[in-house]
Structure formats: C-alpha cells, structure tokens
Design an enzyme around this catalytic site. Structure first.
Site, short mmCIF file in Angstrom:
data_model
loop_
_atom_site.label_atom_id
_atom_site.label_comp_id
_atom_site.label_asym_id
_atom_site.label_seq_id
_atom_site.Cartn_x
_atom_site.Cartn_y
_atom_site.Cartn_z
N GLY A 150 0.96 -1.16 -0.03
CA GLY A 150 -0.19 0.15 0.23
C GLY A 150 0.76 1.21 0.28
CG ASP A 175 -6.74 0.75 4.18
OD1 ASP A 175 -7.70 -0.40 4.74
OD2 ASP A 175 -5.73 1.13 4.41
N GLY A 218 -10.34 1.13 7.49
CA GLY A 218 -9.99 1.92 5.93
C GLY A 218 -8.61 3.19 6.34
CG HIS A 219 -4.53 4.46 7.59
ND1 HIS A 219 -3.90 4.12 9.43
CD2 HIS A 219 -4.18 5.14 6.72
CE1 HIS A 219 -3.16 4.93 9.39
NE2 HIS A 219 -2.91 5.31 7.63
NE ARG A 331 -26.74 -4.47 23.56
CZ ARG A 331 -27.56 -3.86 24.15
NH1 ARG A 331 -27.37 -2.19 24.03
NH2 ARG A 331 -27.78 -4.66 24.66
CE1 TYR A 337 -5.47 -5.84 12.23
CE2 TYR A 337 -7.80 -5.74 13.75
CZ TYR A 337 -5.72 -5.42 13.09
OH TYR A 337 -5.05 -4.00 13.59
NE ARG A 340 -5.56 -6.67 7.30
CZ ARG A 340 -4.10 -6.25 8.34
NH1 ARG A 340 -3.98 -4.68 8.90
NH2 ARG A 340 -3.26 -6.73 8.33
O1 F6P Z 1 -3.91 -1.04 5.13
C1 F6P Z 1 -4.90 -1.70 5.91
C2 F6P Z 1 -5.17 -1.89 7.53
O2 F6P Z 1 -6.54 -2.63 7.69
C3 F6P Z 1 -6.22 -0.06 7.78
O3 F6P Z 1 -7.58 -0.54 7.73
C4 F6P Z 1 -6.10 -0.31 8.69
O4 F6P Z 1 -6.14 0.65 9.70
C5 F6P Z 1 -3.74 -1.03 9.49
O5 F6P Z 1 -4.26 -1.43 8.17
C6 F6P Z 1 -4.67 -2.15 10.96
O6 F6P Z 1 -2.83 -2.71 10.70
P1 F6P Z 1 -2.55 -3.22 11.78
O7 F6P Z 1 -2.48 -4.69 10.49
O8 F6P Z 1 -1.01 -2.94 11.44
O9 F6P Z 1 -2.77 -3.44 12.79
#
Ligand code: F6P
Length: 413
Positions: A150, A175, A218-219, A331, A337, A340
């Site tokens: 990224g 993201d 999404g950072h 709630r 994660y 991902r």
């Molecule tokens: O860049 C992908 C991401 O999942 C972001 O959405 C999130 O802020 C970050 O990585 C989390 O990072 P890590 O895996 O280091 O906890």
C-alpha cells in the site's frame, strides 16, 4: 547491469517506434526507462509483500509469477515477511508448482510485515538496513524487485529505486487509498465482507429497535465505509473526509423514529472524527509542522499521541452519546480484521491478475521505478514519485457522496 547482458539493438527500438509498433504512453516515457535487454542468462526477479495483508495478494504473486516463469522464462525468488525478508536474506524459490492453487487463497504465501528498510528493529534496536538490502539484492543477482503493498510500501520502494535498484510495485490494500490508480486489490473483497455483515446487522437492529454503530477499517480514508454504507443501505455514514456533528446524527435518527422506524445503522470509519476532534488534530499537526525547536516539536508530538489515544475509543463513545441523545438502545460492532481475511472476490482476483501480468510485461520491457496502476480496462506504469507519500482520500464532490445524500443518508455534517 552486469557484463553478461547484451543491450538490445537501438536500431530495433527506433525501427519499432517509426513503424508505430512500440507504443509508449506518457507515463511510460516519464518513468525510468532502461533499454530492453536481451539476456545471456535468465532474468532473476525478486518479489515481496509488505504492509498489512489483503485478499488478492496471492492472486497477484501468481499473476507476476506465471507470466514471468512461463511466458518470459525468468527465475522468481520470493522474500519472506516484506522488506525484513530481503534484509535477512530469507528467500524461497517460486516455481510453477508453488504458484498452483493459490489464486483463491487469502493472505500471502510470502508472509508480510510493516518493517521499513530504513527503520527496522534488529536485536532490540532500530537500524537502517537499506545498505544490507541493496547488498542482498546484488548478492542474489536480481534484475528486478517487485513490491506488493500500500502507501507505505510505495514510499519504501521509491527509496530503493532512487538507490538504483530496479523496483516495480503493485497497489494492494483494502483501504483503496493508494494515489494514481483507479483501484487497489483487496478493496472489493473487504467491501463484500462488510456488506454481508451490515445485511446481518439490519435484521437484529430492526428486531430490537436499536442503533447499531458499526466500525469499518480504512485508515484515514473513507472509501470502504462509504462504499459499504451505500451498498448496505446504512442510515448514517461517517468518514474521515467529513468531520461529524453528533447532534446532527441524533437528529437524523430521531427523524426516522418520528416516521415509525425505530432502528438505525450507523457506519463509522475508524478514522472518522467529530468536528471538535478534527479541529484539535489539525491544530496539533500545524504546530508540529511549524515547530522551530525540538521542545516545540516534542510537545506537538505528545499532543498528537494523546489525541490518537483518545480516538481509540471513538466508536464506543459515539454509540454512548447517541444512546443518550436519542433514548434508543445502542450497540457497537467492530468488524476489524475479518475484512482483511479469506478468499478474494472475483473482481479482486481479476484485478490482481491483470496488474501482476502487466508487471511481468513491464519488467521484460525494462520499465522500473513505477507502480503498475489500474486505469479503466487497462493498466499503466506510474512513476513512484507521483505515488509515494500521497494519500487518495474521498473527494468531497465524489459521486458516491452525492448518491448517498440523494438516498437520504446522513453524512454527519
Ligand atoms: O491498511 C489496511 C489496514 O487494515 C487499515 O484499514 C488499518 O487501519 C490498518 O491496516 C491496521 O493495521 P495493522 O494490521 O498493523 O493492525
């Protein structure tokens, strides 16, 4: 380049250009183009995945690998766990059978890490490993290094390219915040996962007449939350690009109640902030930039860290505030994660394969110092200088924002 190579006959290139057969677009021309080389030995390509993992990484490794091994008869070496693997020279040979069956597999067969070449923890202390990495690139006789990652990876790759390594990158992240590409692989899958979750949240929120506040990754960009919010029919969508007013959100939810709908789904990006917090951040950032002395810089950094620590509980705080203002039970669901992991969507497999095979073509053409970007149905090389350090956030006039507003979604402003 080593003496073993014979440079491609310049006349051939001129002939092709004159015949209109070698078509280089503007991005090609501004990139670091080295003459294509006819090799006396097989080309050796290194590949690594860096930063947070995302669905589609294996599909991209396979795309680069199958084209490089099968079509261009090159050798392919994988480095484990991102730039750390290159620093520690932890490699694995990638053969056709290693690449078989990985198209649909989530994660990355190479492993990944957030380590940076110039700031890597080694034996308990932070070290600059750039020279070691350059040394290992040479020791392994690499002709190219493919970095899948990224925004952070694009910056690290540029640093290595500026040192003369033949680096080429692919844009991955859930993201979707990498500049100069239409899309990054991982985003479509993450949206699919999140949309399935919101569909499920709808029925439980409806049954219990509750507000469900769902936090999305999404950072610092709102792509995932906005896309997910629209696709899942969220009633409120909060993204970092539009600081919110809690009062306005409560009003929108109460309006729904007045019309007989006693539940609401609030999609909140992990980077979304209230107007007050956004202002405090901006001031602290400005103080950091303007700081003249180390003491001033340190103070601004401490302020930023305090704000970040406070922000960690933002979604819970928001749910609590909404409960107090609307008198509806609230709630929180933090998807985290889950977004991902797992198998990539068909769209991400396709994108990753397109970018990966285009990457092998560019390596063959000798085009380096670029990221392979998606442009409509095509791909194009974009110089890393134009990508590194740039964040692609959602423009305020983006059609997705307009559409969300048209269907009555509260954007918190
Ligand atoms: O860049 C992908 C991401 O999942 C972001 O959405 C999130 O802020 C970050 O990585 C989390 O990072 P890590 O895996 O280091 O906890």
């Amino acid at each position: 380049m080593k003496g073993a190579y014979i440079e491609e006959c310049v006349i051939t290139r001129v002939f092709l250009l004159e015949a209109g057969l070698l078509c280089l677009n503007r991005a090609h021309r501004s990139a670091m183009i080295t003459p294509r080389i006819v090799m006396a030995k097989k080309m050796r390509i290194g590949i690594l995945t860096a930063g947070g993992d995302s669905p589609g990484l294996n599909a991209a490794i396979r795309g680069v690998g199958k084209a490089a091994l099968g079509f261009y008869q090159a050798d392919l070496i994988g480095f484990r766990d991102g730039f750390r693997g290159l620093a520690e020279d932890r490699r694995m040979r990638l053969e056709k059978n290693t690449l078989a069956g990985i198209l649909t597999v989530g994660g990355t067969i190479l492993g990944t890490s957030r380590d940076k070449p110039h700031r890597m923890k080694v034996d308990g202390r932070m070290r600059d490993m750039t020279d070691v990495i350059v040394g290992n690139y040479k020791k392994n006789g690499l002709d190219a290094l493919v970095c899948l990652g990224g925004g952070g990876t694009q910056k690290n790759a540029l640093r290595l390219a500026q040192l003369g390594l033949h680096v080429i990158t692919l844009p991955k992240t859930i993201d979707n915040d990498v500049a100069m590409t239409d899309a990054t692989f991982g985003f479509d899958t993450a949206m699919g996962i999140a949309t399935e979750a919101i569909d499920r949240l709808h029925s439980t929120a409806h049954s219990h007449h509750r507000i469900v506040v769902a936090e999305i990754m999404g950072h610092r960009a709102g792509w995932l939350t906005l896309g997910w919010g629209i696709a899942g029919g969220a009633d409120v969508v909060l993204i970092p690009e539009i600081p919110y007013d809690v009062g306005r959100i409560a009003e929108a939810i109460q309006q729904r109640s007045k019309h007989g709908t006693n539940f609401s789904i609030v999609a909140v990006a992990e980077g979304a902030m209230s107007k007050e917090d956004a202002r405090a951040y901006e001031l602290a950032e400005r103080r950091k930039v303007k700081a003249r002395t180390d003491v001033e810089k340190q103070a601004a950094k401490l302020d930023l860290s305090a704000l970040e620590a406070k922000h960690a509980g933002n979604t819970l705080r928001l749910a609590h505030q909404l409960e107090q203002l609307t008198h509806l039970e609230s709630r929180v669901t933090i998807l985290g994660y889950v977004q991902r992991g797992g198998t990539p969507s068909p769209a991400d497999r396709l994108l990753a394969t397109r970018l990966g095979t285009a990457c092998a073509d560019l390596i063959h053409e000798g085009v380096f110092g670029v990221m392979v970007a998606a442009r409509g149905d095509r791909t194009e090389p974009v110089p890393l200088e134009k990508v590194a350090g740039k964040l692609k956030t959602v423009p305020l006039d983006h059609p997705w924002i307009e559409s969300a507003r048209r269907v009555g979604t509260c954007m918190g402003d």
